[in-house]
Scaffold this active site. Structure first.
Site, mmCIF file in Angstrom:
data_model
loop_
_atom_site.group_PDB
_atom_site.id
_atom_site.type_symbol
_atom_site.label_atom_id
_atom_site.label_comp_id
_atom_site.label_asym_id
_atom_site.label_seq_id
_atom_site.Cartn_x
_atom_site.Cartn_y
_atom_site.Cartn_z
ATOM 1 C CD GLU A 195 5.770 8.837 -21.401
ATOM 2 O OE1 GLU A 195 4.608 9.133 -21.139
ATOM 3 O OE2 GLU A 195 6.056 7.937 -22.202
ATOM 4 C CB SER A 198 1.217 5.111 -13.402
ATOM 5 O OG SER A 198 1.749 3.909 -13.895
ATOM 6 N N GLY A 216 2.856 2.191 -18.450
ATOM 7 C CA GLY A 216 2.161 1.019 -18.993
ATOM 8 C C GLY A 216 1.592 0.089 -17.933
ATOM 9 C CG ASN A 224 0.709 7.432 -26.371
ATOM 10 O OD1 ASN A 224 0.313 7.094 -27.485
ATOM 11 N ND2 ASN A 224 1.782 6.905 -25.807
ATOM 12 C CD1 TRP A 225 -6.196 8.066 -26.809
ATOM 13 C CD2 TRP A 225 -7.314 7.639 -28.714
ATOM 14 N NE1 TRP A 225 -7.351 8.803 -26.790
ATOM 15 C CE2 TRP A 225 -8.059 8.555 -27.945
ATOM 16 C CE3 TRP A 225 -7.814 7.234 -29.940
ATOM 17 C CZ2 TRP A 225 -9.289 9.074 -28.372
ATOM 18 C CZ3 TRP A 225 -9.034 7.737 -30.378
ATOM 19 C CH2 TRP A 225 -9.767 8.652 -29.593
ATOM 20 C CE LYS A 226 0.807 3.858 -23.761
ATOM 21 N NZ LYS A 226 1.632 3.196 -22.788
ATOM 22 C CG HIS A 246 6.149 5.874 -25.979
ATOM 23 N ND1 HIS A 246 6.159 4.606 -25.451
ATOM 24 C CD2 HIS A 246 5.282 6.593 -25.238
ATOM 25 C CE1 HIS A 246 5.308 4.566 -24.428
ATOM 26 N NE2 HIS A 246 4.763 5.759 -24.284
ATOM 27 N N GLY A 259 -1.366 7.700 -21.013
ATOM 28 C CA GLY A 259 -1.628 6.495 -21.788
ATOM 29 C C GLY A 259 -2.964 5.879 -21.415
HETATM 30 P P1 PGA Z 1 0.524 5.119 -19.030
HETATM 31 O O1 PGA Z 1 1.402 5.403 -20.313
HETATM 32 O O2 PGA Z 1 -0.189 6.407 -18.678
HETATM 33 O O3 PGA Z 1 -0.415 4.038 -19.434
HETATM 34 O O4 PGA Z 1 1.462 4.673 -17.935
HETATM 35 C C1 PGA Z 1 2.003 6.649 -20.537
HETATM 36 C C2 PGA Z 1 2.636 6.640 -21.902
HETATM 37 O O5 PGA Z 1 2.903 5.562 -22.430
HETATM 38 O O6 PGA Z 1 2.844 7.697 -22.505
#
Ligand code: PGA
Length: 253
Positions: A166, A214, A172, A9-11, A95, A235
């Protein structure tokens, strides 16, 4: 055993198409490992075509959201048909970062139906904002899953659904860190029970569960072992090709 399922998930990163191309070139170096997994990249929309072109030998396409209305004329939205025409197979829905912007369970359940109707597979994100010793987070999780999947029955093609667990506190850059493997195993069991209550055993058994929050090279193996998940939604760590390769190699080891 199906291949581990990995969704990057590149956001809203990287910041430019040039950086996105560079990241794809670096990821291509891990091709021989990535091909042993079912690997999907969910890039920002402007990079979809670059990913479709440059990563087709080692990745498939996912997207991070989709419009709510099944059809119609709306300025500024991207339709499911457009996403499908580029080869998108999976759609991330609900999400926590979108829920934080105001997206509701009702909207998510409508999107889930639209995505299934279009023949794509929705990745429905769920997760508690915090945990407590009395286990009240399980109640939250149950209600969130039921509301996000509201209106779907075992007559819908619900076995295509993928649930991404999640926990919001683990996701994040402000995260407290990843969940412990034993807590993950417990949550996965609980989610399976809720899915079982909604759809019945036959369909619930076919629904894959991912973990996200994470995930990095140091926890990729232990969170995958005996926790009941099919793979990860990654992420931050998916934006660094070296780190991401380490995650994949840990998973496969
Ligand atoms: P993260 O995010 O791996 O940076 O904690 C996961 C996600 O948002 O799907």
């Amino acid at each position: 055993m199906p291949k581990p399922l990995l969704v990057a998930n590149w956001k809203n990163y990287p910041n430019s198409i040039d950086e996105a191309r560079l990241l794809l070139a670096k990821l291509a170096r891990a091709k021989r490992y990535l091909k042993k997994t079912a690997f999907f990249i969910a890039p920002p929309l402007p990079y979809l075509e670059a990913v479709a072109d440059r990563a087709k030998s080692f990745s498939q396409l996912a997207c991070q959201d989709v419009m709510e209305a099944p059809s119609g004329t709306y300025t500024g939205v991207v339709t499911m048909d457009m996403l499908k025409s580029l080869g998108t197979r999976l759609v991330i829905l609900g999400h926590s970062e979108r829920r934080a912007l105001g997206e509701t369970n009702e909207q998510i359940s409508r999107k889930v139906k639209n995505v299934l109707r279009a023949g794509l597979a929705p990745i429905v994100c769920v997760g508690e904002p915090s945990r407590d010793h009395e286990g009240r987070h399980f109640e939250f999780l149950r209600e969130q899953i039921k509301a996000s999947l509201f209106g779907l029955t075992n007559k819908t093609d619900a076995s295509k659904i993928i649930v991404a667990y999640e926990p919001v506190w683990a996701v994040g850059s402000k995260a407290l860190g990843a969940i412990e493997p034993s807590d993950l195993a417990e949550s996965v069991l609980f989610i399976k029970k809720v899915l079982n209550d909604i759809f019945g055993r036959k369909i619930a058994d076919k629904i894959s569960i991912l973990y996200g929050g994470s995930v990095d090279a140091s926890n990729a193996k232990k969170l995958f072992t005996k926790t009941g998940i099919r793979g990860y939604l990654v992420g931050r760590a998916s934006l660094n090709a070296k780190v991401f390769e380490s995650i994949v190699r840990e998973l496969l080891s």
